[in-house]
Write a protein that holds these residues in place. Structure first.
Motif, PDB file in Angstrom:
ATOM      1  N   ALA A  23       0.839  -1.187   0.000  1.00 41.28           N
ATOM      2  CA  ALA A  23       0.000   0.000   0.000  1.00 41.28           C
ATOM      3  C   ALA A  23       0.881   1.246   0.000  1.00 41.28           C
ATOM      4  O   ALA A  23       2.041   1.186   0.423  1.00 41.28           O
ATOM      5  N   PRO A  24       0.350   2.377  -0.449  1.00 45.45           N
ATOM      6  CA  PRO A  24       1.143   3.613  -0.477  1.00 45.45           C
ATOM      7  C   PRO A  24       1.715   3.941   0.895  1.00 45.45           C
ATOM      8  O   PRO A  24       0.981   3.952   1.887  1.00 45.45           O
ATOM      9  N   GLY A  25       3.018   4.203   0.954  1.00 42.87           N
ATOM     10  CA  GLY A  25       3.652   4.591   2.190  1.00 42.87           C
ATOM     11  C   GLY A  25       3.889   3.460   3.172  1.00 42.87           C
ATOM     12  O   GLY A  25       4.333   3.703   4.298  1.00 42.87           O
ATOM     13  N   LYS A  26       3.584   2.234   2.759  1.00 41.57           N
ATOM     14  CA  LYS A  26       3.766   1.086   3.653  1.00 41.57           C
ATOM     15  C   LYS A  26       4.729   0.081   3.051  1.00 41.57           C
ATOM     16  O   LYS A  26       4.989   0.085   1.850  1.00 41.57           O
ATOM     17  N   GLU A  27       5.243  -0.806   3.898  1.00 40.51           N
ATOM     18  CA  GLU A  27       6.120  -1.860   3.420  1.00 40.51           C
ATOM     19  C   GLU A  27       5.301  -2.947   2.724  1.00 40.51           C
ATOM     20  O   GLU A  27       4.114  -3.126   2.986  1.00 40.51           O
ATOM     21  N   ARG A  28       5.988  -3.660   1.834  1.00 42.67           N
ATOM     22  CA  ARG A  28       5.343  -4.782   1.166  1.00 42.67           C
ATOM     23  C   ARG A  28       5.025  -5.859   2.202  1.00 42.67           C
ATOM     24  O   ARG A  28       5.854  -6.180   3.054  1.00 42.67           O
ATOM     25  N   GLU A  29       3.835  -6.434   2.134  1.00 44.36           N
ATOM     26  CA  GLU A  29       3.440  -7.453   3.089  1.00 44.36           C
ATOM     27  C   GLU A  29       2.951  -8.707   2.381  1.00 44.36           C
ATOM     28  O   GLU A  29       2.341  -8.644   1.308  1.00 44.36           O
ATOM     29  N   TRP A  30       3.230  -9.826   2.999  1.00 45.16           N
ATOM     30  CA  TRP A  30       2.804 -11.117   2.467  1.00 45.16           C
ATOM     31  C   TRP A  30       1.292 -11.278   2.645  1.00 45.16           C
ATOM     32  O   TRP A  30       0.725 -10.901   3.674  1.00 45.16           O
ATOM     33  N   LYS A  77     -12.187  -4.436   1.114  1.00 43.77           N
ATOM     34  CA  LYS A  77     -12.248  -3.279   1.995  1.00 43.77           C
ATOM     35  C   LYS A  77     -11.300  -2.196   1.477  1.00 43.77           C
ATOM     36  O   LYS A  77     -10.323  -2.518   0.786  1.00 43.77           O
ATOM     37  N   PRO A  78     -11.546  -0.942   1.839  1.00 43.65           N
ATOM     38  CA  PRO A  78     -10.617   0.113   1.405  1.00 43.65           C
ATOM     39  C   PRO A  78      -9.173  -0.172   1.810  1.00 43.65           C
ATOM     40  O   PRO A  78      -8.241   0.182   1.073  1.00 43.65           O
ATOM     41  N   GLU A  79      -8.974  -0.825   2.930  1.00 42.61           N
ATOM     42  CA  GLU A  79      -7.609  -1.131   3.373  1.00 42.61           C
ATOM     43  C   GLU A  79      -6.931  -2.226   2.551  1.00 42.61           C
ATOM     44  O   GLU A  79      -5.741  -2.504   2.756  1.00 42.61           O
ATOM     45  N   ASP A  80      -7.655  -2.847   1.643  1.00 43.96           N
ATOM     46  CA  ASP A  80      -7.043  -3.797   0.710  1.00 43.96           C
ATOM     47  C   ASP A  80      -6.416  -3.082  -0.488  1.00 43.96           C
ATOM     48  O   ASP A  80      -5.763  -3.729  -1.317  1.00 43.96           O
TER      49      ASP A  80
END
Length: 116
Positions: free
Chosen positions: A39-46, A86-89
């Motif tokens: 996500a923008p401004g966040k680290e890549r997550e599994w 969800k928006p957080e996706d």
């Protein structure tokens, strides 16, 4: 090695999308595959993992029960079915695998935006 994601887009909250990742240049059926997101401004997550045969899967807690990873070894393709979005996706979603000889391999990513 090439991993090409597709299927992203804009979807309303509660909607669904199916991502695809077409693989080439390696023996696809011999490797477990992952989906990651950033996500923008966040680290890549599994996000999810599927074993080489498809017999074993694992999910991040944030998507468990909403996302389903699957694969078709005859088509050298791995999928991510995303429901109840969800928006957080909202993120760029990446296909990934790791091998001893090559290390990490990533696709170019596909954008998923969840917004009304």
């Amino acid at each position: 090695v090439q991993l090409v994601e597709s299927g992203g887009g804009l979807v309303q909250p509660g909607g669904s999308l199916r991502l695809s990742c077409a693989a080439s240049g390696f023996t696809f059926s011999s490797y477990g595959m992952n989906w990651y997101r950033q996500a923008p401004g966040k680290e890549r997550e599994w996000v999810a993992f599927i074993s080489s045969t498809g017999g074993s899967t694992n999910y991040a807690d944030s998507v468990k029960g909403r996302f389903t990873i699957s694969r078709d070894n005859a088509k050298n393709t791995v999928y991510l079915q995303m429901n109840s979005l969800k928006p957080e996706d909202t993120a760029v979603y990446y296909c990934h695998y790791w091998s001893i000889g090559v290390g990490n391999s990533w696709g170019q990513g596909t954008q998923v935006t969840v917004s009304s």
